[in-house]
Write a protein that holds these residues in place. Structure first.
Motif, PDB file in Angstrom:
ATOM      1  N   ARG A 195     -49.571   1.152  11.610  1.00 17.61           N
ATOM      2  CA  ARG A 195     -48.755   0.359  12.536  1.00 17.61           C
ATOM      3  C   ARG A 195     -47.614  -0.322  11.789  1.00 17.61           C
ATOM      4  NH1 ARG A 195     -53.959  -0.669  14.682  1.00 17.61           N
ATOM      5  NH2 ARG A 195     -54.137  -2.639  13.555  1.00 17.61           N
ATOM      6  N   ARG A 196     -47.887  -0.752  10.545  1.00 20.40           N
ATOM      7  CA  ARG A 196     -46.834  -1.402   9.755  1.00 20.40           C
ATOM      8  C   ARG A 196     -45.697  -0.422   9.473  1.00 20.40           C
ATOM      9  NH1 ARG A 196     -45.054  -1.462   4.846  1.00 20.40           N
ATOM     10  NH2 ARG A 196     -46.665  -0.057   4.081  1.00 20.40           N
ATOM     11  N   VAL A 197     -46.051   0.802   9.068  1.00 17.25           N
ATOM     12  CA  VAL A 197     -45.030   1.810   8.782  1.00 17.25           C
ATOM     13  C   VAL A 197     -44.226   2.126  10.033  1.00 17.25           C
ATOM     14  CG1 VAL A 197     -44.641   4.202   8.083  1.00 17.25           C
ATOM     15  CG2 VAL A 197     -46.295   2.796   6.853  1.00 17.25           C
ATOM     16  N   GLY A 198     -44.931   2.201  11.190  1.00 16.32           N
ATOM     17  CA  GLY A 198     -44.235   2.478  12.438  1.00 16.32           C
ATOM     18  C   GLY A 198     -43.206   1.417  12.755  1.00 16.32           C
ATOM     19  N   SER A 199     -43.550   0.173  12.525  1.00 14.79           N
ATOM     20  CA  SER A 199     -42.605  -0.904  12.812  1.00 14.79           C
ATOM     21  C   SER A 199     -41.441  -0.888  11.844  1.00 14.79           C
ATOM     22  CB  SER A 199     -43.325  -2.259  12.758  1.00 14.79           C
ATOM     23  OG  SER A 199     -43.780  -2.532  11.447  1.00 14.79           O
ATOM     24  N   GLU A 200     -41.677  -0.387  10.612  1.00 16.57           N
ATOM     25  CA  GLU A 200     -40.595  -0.292   9.635  1.00 16.57           C
ATOM     26  C   GLU A 200     -39.584   0.767  10.052  1.00 16.57           C
ATOM     27  OE1 GLU A 200     -42.598   0.504   6.032  1.00 16.57           O
ATOM     28  OE2 GLU A 200     -43.247  -1.568   5.712  1.00 16.57           O
ATOM     29  N   ILE A 201     -40.058   1.863  10.628  1.00 15.37           N
ATOM     30  CA  ILE A 201     -39.159   2.929  11.059  1.00 15.37           C
ATOM     31  C   ILE A 201     -38.338   2.475  12.260  1.00 15.37           C
ATOM     32  CG2 ILE A 201     -39.054   5.254  12.031  1.00 15.37           C
ATOM     33  CD1 ILE A 201     -41.642   5.856  10.540  1.00 15.37           C
ATOM     34  N   PHE A 202     -39.016   1.904  13.238  1.00 17.21           N
ATOM     35  CA  PHE A 202     -38.347   1.545  14.477  1.00 17.21           C
ATOM     36  C   PHE A 202     -38.169   0.045  14.615  1.00 17.21           C
ATOM     37  CE2 PHE A 202     -39.061   5.690  16.773  1.00 17.21           C
ATOM     38  CZ  PHE A 202     -37.704   5.937  16.865  1.00 17.21           C
ATOM     39  N   ASP A 203     -37.375  -0.527  13.715  1.00 17.02           N
ATOM     40  CA  ASP A 203     -37.033  -1.927  13.879  1.00 17.02           C
ATOM     41  C   ASP A 203     -35.970  -2.052  14.974  1.00 17.02           C
ATOM     42  OD1 ASP A 203     -34.655  -1.100  12.718  1.00 17.02           O
ATOM     43  OD2 ASP A 203     -35.045  -2.057  10.794  1.00 17.02           O
ATOM     44  N   LYS A 204     -35.583  -3.268  15.272  1.00 20.95           N
ATOM     45  CA  LYS A 204     -34.669  -3.508  16.395  1.00 20.95           C
ATOM     46  C   LYS A 204     -33.352  -2.771  16.224  1.00 20.95           C
ATOM     47  CE  LYS A 204     -32.263  -7.196  18.890  1.00 20.95           C
ATOM     48  NZ  LYS A 204     -31.975  -8.658  18.936  1.00 20.95           N
ATOM     49  N   GLN A 205     -32.760  -2.821  15.021  1.00 17.03           N
ATOM     50  CA  GLN A 205     -31.460  -2.186  14.840  1.00 17.03           C
ATOM     51  C   GLN A 205     -31.554  -0.665  14.971  1.00 17.03           C
ATOM     52  OE1 GLN A 205     -29.416  -1.384  11.106  1.00 17.03           O
ATOM     53  NE2 GLN A 205     -27.772  -2.757  11.741  1.00 17.03           N
ATOM     54  N   THR A 206     -32.655  -0.085  14.475  1.00 13.20           N
ATOM     55  CA  THR A 206     -32.818   1.360  14.582  1.00 13.20           C
ATOM     56  C   THR A 206     -32.920   1.773  16.038  1.00 13.20           C
ATOM     57  OG1 THR A 206     -33.917   1.462  12.433  1.00 13.20           O
ATOM     58  CG2 THR A 206     -34.237   3.330  13.909  1.00 13.20           C
ATOM     59  N   LEU A 207     -33.677   1.018  16.830  1.00  9.92           N
ATOM     60  CA  LEU A 207     -33.777   1.315  18.263  1.00  9.92           C
ATOM     61  C   LEU A 207     -32.425   1.184  18.942  1.00  9.92           C
ATOM     62  CD1 LEU A 207     -37.151  -0.460  19.097  1.00  9.92           C
ATOM     63  CD2 LEU A 207     -36.726   1.999  19.077  1.00  9.92           C
ATOM     64  N   GLU A 208     -31.659   0.156  18.564  1.00  2.00           N
ATOM     65  CA  GLU A 208     -30.328  -0.022  19.150  1.00  2.00           C
ATOM     66  C   GLU A 208     -29.398   1.127  18.742  1.00  2.00           C
ATOM     67  OE1 GLU A 208     -29.216  -3.859  17.753  1.00  2.00           O
ATOM     68  OE2 GLU A 208     -30.276  -4.942  19.352  1.00  2.00           O
ATOM     69  N   THR A 209     -29.537   1.578  17.501  1.00  2.58           N
ATOM     70  CA  THR A 209     -28.714   2.700  17.028  1.00  2.58           C
ATOM     71  C   THR A 209     -29.063   3.970  17.791  1.00  2.58           C
ATOM     72  OG1 THR A 209     -28.532   1.734  14.817  1.00  2.58           O
ATOM     73  CG2 THR A 209     -28.103   4.088  15.014  1.00  2.58           C
ATOM     74  N   LEU A 210     -30.351   4.217  17.987  1.00  6.97           N
ATOM     75  CA  LEU A 210     -30.776   5.391  18.744  1.00  6.97           C
ATOM     76  C   LEU A 210     -30.297   5.313  20.188  1.00  6.97           C
ATOM     77  CD1 LEU A 210     -34.394   5.839  17.365  1.00  6.97           C
ATOM     78  CD2 LEU A 210     -32.465   7.380  17.015  1.00  6.97           C
ATOM     79  N   TYR A 211     -30.280   4.100  20.736  1.00 11.27           N
ATOM     80  CA  TYR A 211     -29.764   3.922  22.096  1.00 11.27           C
ATOM     81  C   TYR A 211     -28.290   4.334  22.162  1.00 11.27           C
ATOM     82  CZ  TYR A 211     -27.842   1.646  26.197  1.00 11.27           C
ATOM     83  OH  TYR A 211     -27.178   1.407  27.371  1.00 11.27           O
ATOM     84  N   LYS A 212     -27.514   3.911  21.164  1.00 18.27           N
ATOM     85  CA  LYS A 212     -26.089   4.278  21.140  1.00 18.27           C
ATOM     86  C   LYS A 212     -25.915   5.788  21.024  1.00 18.27           C
ATOM     87  CE  LYS A 212     -24.443  -0.062  19.087  1.00 18.27           C
ATOM     88  NZ  LYS A 212     -23.823  -0.697  17.883  1.00 18.27           N
ATOM     89  N   LEU A 213     -26.704   6.398  20.159  1.00 16.03           N
ATOM     90  CA  LEU A 213     -26.610   7.850  19.972  1.00 16.03           C
ATOM     91  C   LEU A 213     -27.008   8.592  21.246  1.00 16.03           C
ATOM     92  CD1 LEU A 213     -28.102   8.092  16.369  1.00 16.03           C
ATOM     93  CD2 LEU A 213     -25.709   8.456  17.016  1.00 16.03           C
ATOM     94  N   ALA A 214     -28.039   8.079  21.923  1.00 18.18           N
ATOM     95  CA  ALA A 214     -28.451   8.691  23.188  1.00 18.18           C
ATOM     96  C   ALA A 214     -27.384   8.498  24.258  1.00 18.18           C
ATOM     97  CB  ALA A 214     -29.786   8.085  23.647  1.00 18.18           C
ATOM     98  N   ASN A 215     -26.808   7.309  24.286  1.00 18.94           N
ATOM     99  CA  ASN A 215     -25.784   6.991  25.283  1.00 18.94           C
ATOM    100  C   ASN A 215     -24.531   7.837  25.091  1.00 18.94           C
ATOM    101  OD1 ASN A 215     -25.316   5.372  27.580  1.00 18.94           O
ATOM    102  ND2 ASN A 215     -23.926   4.062  26.396  1.00 18.94           N
TER     103      ASN A 215
END
Length: 260
Positions: free
Chosen positions: A27-47
């Motif tokens: 779970r710790r590694v998962g949170s390291e991969i998908f921190d807030k900025q990474t999720l926001e970056t993926l949102y921009k790429l998806a958008n």
């Protein structure tokens, strides 16, 4: 949260562990991969239409994870995500300092990661233009790098040479040296970390990956890295059954360095 990003988060959480019950470490590694900025970056790429949904893991590493993504037209792309928490910043600074393309003075870790991603994108662009067999770079944004997906039409990724030995080792090695010649003498770059872990076996032809640490030919440590690269591939391919000598490799790469 945007459903695409929610789906991405859900998929990665599934992909982090092959075990049924996640440990605290998983779970710790998962949170390291998908921190807030990474999720926001993926949102921009998806958008922007670059990705639609994440669809599987290609590789996992200490500093970065490579995931497979599907676009709206059902084609595949690779998404390389660098992690802030586990990246080796001293190593990154070591490779960036002395590169005339970058003037990095800040010690801010997130900024260094973003510059590292940009460095890999620029290296790939330079190599691709020199017709070196590397994944085509698509876009770099923050800690995320989108690349051409290397695999079959069903979405199965090509394997690294470490995991898939070439059918004809000397023929494959000769093809690799042709690609390295272009890498060194046309793109004027040195890989810096070349091994059978970052050469893909795509239909029994080599494709070079992981070029974030690659440096320009006139970098202060370029010769040191080149010698290390040559020694690495010489020894690793010899174990696979190659008959090539060090002198043969040097001649095919058209370099004049003392390598013992």
């Amino acid at each position: 949260m945007d459903p695409k990003i929610a789906k991405a988060d859900e998929e990665v959480q599934k992909l982090i562990s092959k075990k049924r019950n996640k440990s605290v470490e998983d779970r710790r590694v998962g949170s390291e991969i998908f921190d807030k900025q990474t999720l926001e970056t993926l949102y921009k790429l998806a958008n922007q239409g670059y990705i639609n949904v994440l669809n599987g893991a290609i590789s996992t590493g200490k500093e970065a994870n490579v995931l497979k993504a599907v676009k709206k037209d059902d084609s595949f792309v690779a998404v390389k995500l660098y992690r802030i928490a586990t990246s080796d910043f001293k190593k990154m600074q070591y490779y960036i300092q002395g590169d005339p393309r970058f003037n990095i003075k800040s010690n801010n870790k997130r900024q260094l990661i973003n510059n590292w991603v940009n460095k890999e994108f620029r290296n790939l662009s330079r190599l691709y233009e020199a017709k070196v067999n590397v994944p085509k770079p698509i876009i770099a944004l923050n800690n995320s790098l989108l690349l051409e997906f290397i695999g079959d039409s069903e979405g199965n990724p090509a394997q690294i040479v470490k995991n898939q030995k070439p059918e004809n080792v000397d023929e494959f090695f000769n093809d690799l040296l042709i690609e390295l010649n272009k890498f060194i003498n046309d793109a004027n770059l040195i890989h810096g970390d070349l091994s059978t872990f970052n050469i893909l076996n795509k239909d029994n032809y080599p494709l070079i990956i992981d070029v974030s640490q690659s440096v320009v030919r006139d970098h202060p440590i370029a010769d040191e890295l080149l010698i290390r690269d040559i020694k690495n591939i010489y020894h690793e391919f010899k174990k696979l059954g190659s008959s090539f000598s060090l002198d043969t490799i040097k001649n095919k790469l058209d370099i004049d360095l003392d390598i013992d």
